[in-house]
Design a protein around this motif. Structure first.
Motif, PDB file in Angstrom:
ATOM      1  N   UNK A  10     -18.372   0.247  10.140  1.00 56.76           N
ATOM      2  CA  UNK A  10     -16.974   0.450   9.785  1.00 56.76           C
ATOM      3  C   UNK A  10     -16.867   1.649   8.846  1.00 56.76           C
ATOM      4  N   UNK A  11     -15.794   2.397   8.972  1.00 59.36           N
ATOM      5  CA  UNK A  11     -15.581   3.506   8.047  1.00 59.36           C
ATOM      6  C   UNK A  11     -15.083   2.963   6.718  1.00 59.36           C
ATOM      7  N   UNK A  12     -15.264   3.762   5.679  1.00 61.71           N
ATOM      8  CA  UNK A  12     -14.785   3.359   4.356  1.00 61.71           C
ATOM      9  C   UNK A  12     -13.278   3.149   4.394  1.00 61.71           C
ATOM     10  N   UNK A  13     -12.589   3.987   5.140  1.00 59.76           N
ATOM     11  CA  UNK A  13     -11.138   3.851   5.226  1.00 59.76           C
ATOM     12  C   UNK A  13     -10.751   2.497   5.819  1.00 59.76           C
ATOM     13  N   UNK A  14     -11.463   2.074   6.859  1.00 61.76           N
ATOM     14  CA  UNK A  14     -11.178   0.770   7.459  1.00 61.76           C
ATOM     15  C   UNK A  14     -11.437  -0.358   6.470  1.00 61.76           C
ATOM     16  N   UNK A  15     -12.525  -0.232   5.723  1.00 66.48           N
ATOM     17  CA  UNK A  15     -12.899  -1.286   4.779  1.00 66.48           C
ATOM     18  C   UNK A  15     -11.924  -1.387   3.616  1.00 66.48           C
ATOM     19  N   UNK A  16     -11.561  -0.242   3.027  1.00 63.36           N
ATOM     20  CA  UNK A  16     -10.681  -0.330   1.868  1.00 63.36           C
ATOM     21  C   UNK A  16      -9.261  -0.720   2.269  1.00 63.36           C
ATOM     22  N   UNK A  17      -8.865  -0.387   3.499  1.00 62.15           N
ATOM     23  CA  UNK A  17      -7.556  -0.837   3.975  1.00 62.15           C
ATOM     24  C   UNK A  17      -7.556  -2.355   4.150  1.00 62.15           C
ATOM     25  N   UNK A  18      -8.697  -2.917   4.610  1.00 62.87           N
ATOM     26  CA  UNK A  18      -8.825  -4.371   4.728  1.00 62.87           C
ATOM     27  C   UNK A  18      -8.715  -5.031   3.350  1.00 62.87           C
ATOM     28  N   UNK A  19      -9.332  -4.395   2.336  1.00 56.29           N
ATOM     29  CA  UNK A  19      -9.254  -4.928   0.976  1.00 56.29           C
ATOM     30  C   UNK A  19      -7.826  -4.834   0.459  1.00 56.29           C
ATOM     31  N   UNK A  20      -7.197  -3.681   0.711  1.00 52.19           N
ATOM     32  CA  UNK A  20      -5.858  -3.450   0.166  1.00 52.19           C
ATOM     33  C   UNK A  20      -4.835  -4.409   0.768  1.00 52.19           C
ATOM     34  N   UNK A  21      -5.018  -4.780   2.022  1.00 55.69           N
ATOM     35  CA  UNK A  21      -4.111  -5.729   2.656  1.00 55.69           C
ATOM     36  C   UNK A  21      -4.489  -7.173   2.349  1.00 55.69           C
ATOM     37  N   UNK A  22      -5.721  -7.389   1.882  1.00 58.19           N
ATOM     38  CA  UNK A  22      -6.173  -8.742   1.586  1.00 58.19           C
ATOM     39  C   UNK A  22      -6.918  -9.384   2.734  1.00 58.19           C
ATOM     40  N   UNK A  23      -7.122  -8.648   3.832  1.00 64.09           N
ATOM     41  CA  UNK A  23      -7.850  -9.197   4.974  1.00 64.09           C
ATOM     42  C   UNK A  23      -9.316  -9.430   4.635  1.00 64.09           C
ATOM     43  N   UNK A  24      -9.826  -8.642   3.691  1.00 60.68           N
ATOM     44  CA  UNK A  24     -11.202  -8.786   3.221  1.00 60.68           C
ATOM     45  C   UNK A  24     -11.161  -9.082   1.729  1.00 60.68           C
ATOM     46  N   UNK A  25     -11.730 -10.195   1.316  1.00 61.55           N
ATOM     47  CA  UNK A  25     -11.596 -10.604  -0.085  1.00 61.55           C
ATOM     48  C   UNK A  25     -12.913 -10.961  -0.743  1.00 61.55           C
ATOM     49  N   UNK A  95     -12.885   1.423  -3.336  1.00 60.39           N
ATOM     50  CA  UNK A  95     -11.509   0.941  -3.267  1.00 60.39           C
ATOM     51  C   UNK A  95     -10.691   1.433  -4.469  1.00 60.39           C
ATOM     52  N   UNK A  96     -11.266   1.239  -5.654  1.00 67.08           N
ATOM     53  CA  UNK A  96     -10.546   1.595  -6.874  1.00 67.08           C
ATOM     54  C   UNK A  96     -10.226   3.082  -6.924  1.00 67.08           C
ATOM     55  N   UNK A  97     -11.176   3.911  -6.533  1.00 68.30           N
ATOM     56  CA  UNK A  97     -10.976   5.358  -6.615  1.00 68.30           C
ATOM     57  C   UNK A  97     -10.078   5.859  -5.487  1.00 68.30           C
ATOM     58  N   UNK A  98     -10.353   5.423  -4.269  1.00 70.16           N
ATOM     59  CA  UNK A  98      -9.606   5.960  -3.128  1.00 70.16           C
ATOM     60  C   UNK A  98      -8.177   5.436  -3.048  1.00 70.16           C
ATOM     61  N   UNK A  99      -7.944   4.240  -3.586  1.00 69.97           N
ATOM     62  CA  UNK A  99      -6.589   3.700  -3.575  1.00 69.97           C
ATOM     63  C   UNK A  99      -5.879   3.892  -4.905  1.00 69.97           C
ATOM     64  N   UNK A 100      -6.602   4.377  -5.904  1.00 70.87           N
ATOM     65  CA  UNK A 100      -6.000   4.577  -7.214  1.00 70.87           C
ATOM     66  C   UNK A 100      -5.566   3.272  -7.855  1.00 70.87           C
TER      67      UNK A 100
END
Length: 595
Positions: A10-25, A95-100
């Motif tokens: 998975x790309x980092x973008x896919x992973x952090x988007x999953x975290x940001x939406x809560x799909x990955x916790x 996640x913290x850096x790329x999503x601010x």
């Protein structure tokens, strides 16, 4: 054999988007964010250079009610489909850096991670005042990832840098502009950096997950059973997890405005609470059974998990955890430890001794209806005994489980008292005090202290011994009162036969630092004389004291009369006997209180 994991990318973008939406916790207590910002900087630098940054391990969890997601904001999904088993630090950093976004660190505080980047040098740095003021640097690369237009961001950066150069009479060349544009674009592209991901299926047992983790992790690090238990608490009873977290947090920081779990004995961790509640509520000491219990595992049928069993056991947990976290219970128990002479965590080597003793305290109170006074004396004796013999070291889970199995067969308080006394007396025999304790398993060792030394100090506290050489008749227990420490302690652990003196006689450090050569002293008037031979300084110490006072002082501090004139080896041998006798005397005092 049924497949229990698969490997994907998975790309980092896919992973952090999953975290940001809560799909990955990630359950909040499982792995706190502990990385230093310099390590986050190095992570981005490794990606920029094309180096691998490791793998991630995710665990699919079916039918989950609640999971805590990374970050401090709310999320689209209330029930994530997967939790992170390994790679949390890396993924949280990204996640913290790329999503601010801010994250919760190990001190329970919100934290922003600021990483700066210099496009012309292609260099990352932890953000600080210099990178903030320098137009050659992008102070916070979160701006690169969160901007709506990277092209516009690049143009603005180039324009501002060019204006800064012009003010200095310098020029930003076209070649430099190309380098800036290329490197910032490369930073943006880090979102497409792919990571190998181990996807563990929901049908995997916790042993399978641990085995996969160990085999994949080159460092040989293993997941601990409490990781799994805390995961389940976060998933199925988030309120209970938060209560545990609060209790642990408050044990560290003093709050003058309300009663908390804060104390002078120990800091509490989530694992400590898990051990107590498993022993108290379920008669289990092995944490691997704790996970199975709360997961709803059928112990008679391997691999079978039943929802009704899980619900039933969580009902027990919800009923018993409040007893464990009850502040009155906690502080009454700590009084029992202090009643056993252990006035500070500095002389308690095993946290297990504290928390398994607490489980026994709760069992005595709620199962056998022991009064506060009875329970204090029972707990004091047990803690003194368990600390002295290092009961909860090595195969301690097996030891505790055997004890719990015996206790659950008992019905009355008198039977519980008999259990305590029997276990204590079968170990603390005359031979133990006269032979074992004075030997290499007890006091005949070097170093700053072990459980035998700590029991000796506890004995001095129980017996109200006065500090050696003290003219003000202070008790040893004064040493452990808050506020007695300055830059130099007025009450010190001191070599009775001074180091320099013994070195002049040819003794090495191991022999010099024998525990029988230590004592707590209070003699501020003339400390320098204590570097001389005992036969020289001791008469000065004794000046103005009656013979009776000298004998009492020696007796209270386990000093053989005439010790200052003894050969060093003879002194050590005789003092060990007297120290062991003090430990025994205190033991008899504690045992006498149990009627």
């Amino acid at each position: 054999m049924q497949e229990i994991f698969s490997i994907t990318s998975l790309t980092i973008n896919q992973l952090i988007e999953k975290i940001d939406t809560g799909d990955l916790g990630l359950p909040e207590l499982q792995r706190p964010f502990i990385w230093k910002d310099t390590k986050v900087r190095d992570l981005f630098d490794s990606m920029m250079r094309g180096y691998p940054i490791g793998y991630l391990m995710l665990w699919e969890c079916p039918a989950l009610e609640k999971k805590k997601s990374i970050g401090t904001d709310s999320h689209s999904y209330s029930t994530p489909k997967e939790v992170i088993i390994d790679g949390q630090q890396r993924l949280t950093s990204l996640y913290a850096v790329m999503k601010g976004k801010k994250v919760i660190n190990s001190n329970f505080a919100e934290k922003s991670i600021i990483i700066s980047y210099c496009p012309l040098k292609d260099k990352f740095e932890v953000g600080y005042q210099a990178t903030k003021k320098d137009p050659e640097w992008i102070y916070n690369i979160s701006e690169i990832f969160t901007t709506s237009s990277s092209h516009k961001f690049i143009n603005n950066f180039i324009q501002e840098l060019s204006e800064s150069r012009t003010k200095k009479g310098e020029v930003l060349t076209a070649e430099e502009e190309d380098i800036i544009s290329e490197n910032i674009s490369a930073v943006v592209s880090l979102k497409q950096h792919a990571l190998p991901v181990f996807d563990i299926k929901s049908n995997a047992e916790e042993e399978d997950v641990s085995e996969i983790f160990v085999r994949v992790n080159s460092g040989g690090i293993s997941l601990k059973q409490n990781d799994f238990i805390l995961t389940l608490l976060s998933l199925y009873w988030d309120e209970g997890r938060k209560e545990i977290e609060s209790f642990c947090k408050e044990s560290i920081y003093f709050n003058p405005h309300k009663a908390t779990s804060y104390n002078q004995i120990t800091e509490v961790s989530a694992q400590n609470i898990i051990r107590v509640v498993m022993a108290y509520a379920f008669d289990r000491a092995r944490l691997k059974y704790g996970y199975k219990l709360l997961r709803g595992a059928d112990f008679d049928k391997k691999g079978v998990v039943k929802e009704e069993l899980r619900n039933e056991r969580f009902d027990v947990l919800k009923n018993k955890l409040p007893d464990v976290l009850n502040l009155n219970n906690w502080h009454e128990f700590l009084k029992a430890i202090m009643n056993a002479g252990y006035l500070s965590g500095d002389i308690i080597l095993s946290g297990n001794t504290i928390f398994y003793s607490y489980a026994f305290y709760l069992i005595a109170k709620y199962r056998f209806n022991a009064s506060n006074n009875e329970n204090m004396h029972l707990t004091s004796l047990w803690f003194y005994f368990a600390s002295l013999v290092s009961l909860y070291t090595e195969s301690f889970e097996s030891t505790v489980e055997n004890h719990l199995n015996s206790i659950k067969e008992l019905k009355f308080l008198e039977e519980y008292k008999d259990f305590i006394l029997t276990r204590v007396e079968e170990r603390l025999t005359n031979d133990y005090f006269d032979i074992t304790l004075v030997g290499s398993e007890g006091l005949d060792v070097s170093g700053r202290g072990n459980n035998a030394w700590n029991a000796y100090v506890a004995a001095l506290n129980i017996l109200d011994a006065k500090i050696l050489f003290s003219k003000s008749n202070l008790f040893v227990s004064k040493l452990f009162e808050p506020g007695t420490d300055g830059k130099r302690k007025s009450l010190e652990k001191h070599h009775l036969f001074p180091k320099d003196y013994l070195k002049s006689l040819g003794y090495n450090d191991s022999k010099i630092n024998q525990m029988a050569n230590y004592a707590y002293i209070d003699w501020k008037d003339n400390m320098e004389i204590l570097n001389k031979a005992p036969a020289e300084y001791y008469p000065v110490v004794c000046m103005g004291r009656s013979q009776e006072a000298i004998l009492n002082m020696e007796q209270e501090n386990a000093l053989p009369h005439g010790w200052e004139k003894m050969q060093y080896e003879e002194f050590l041998k005789e003092r060990r006997k007297l120290m062991a006798a003090k430990i025994k005397q205190a033991f008899e005092v504690l045992k006498k209180n149990i009627k």
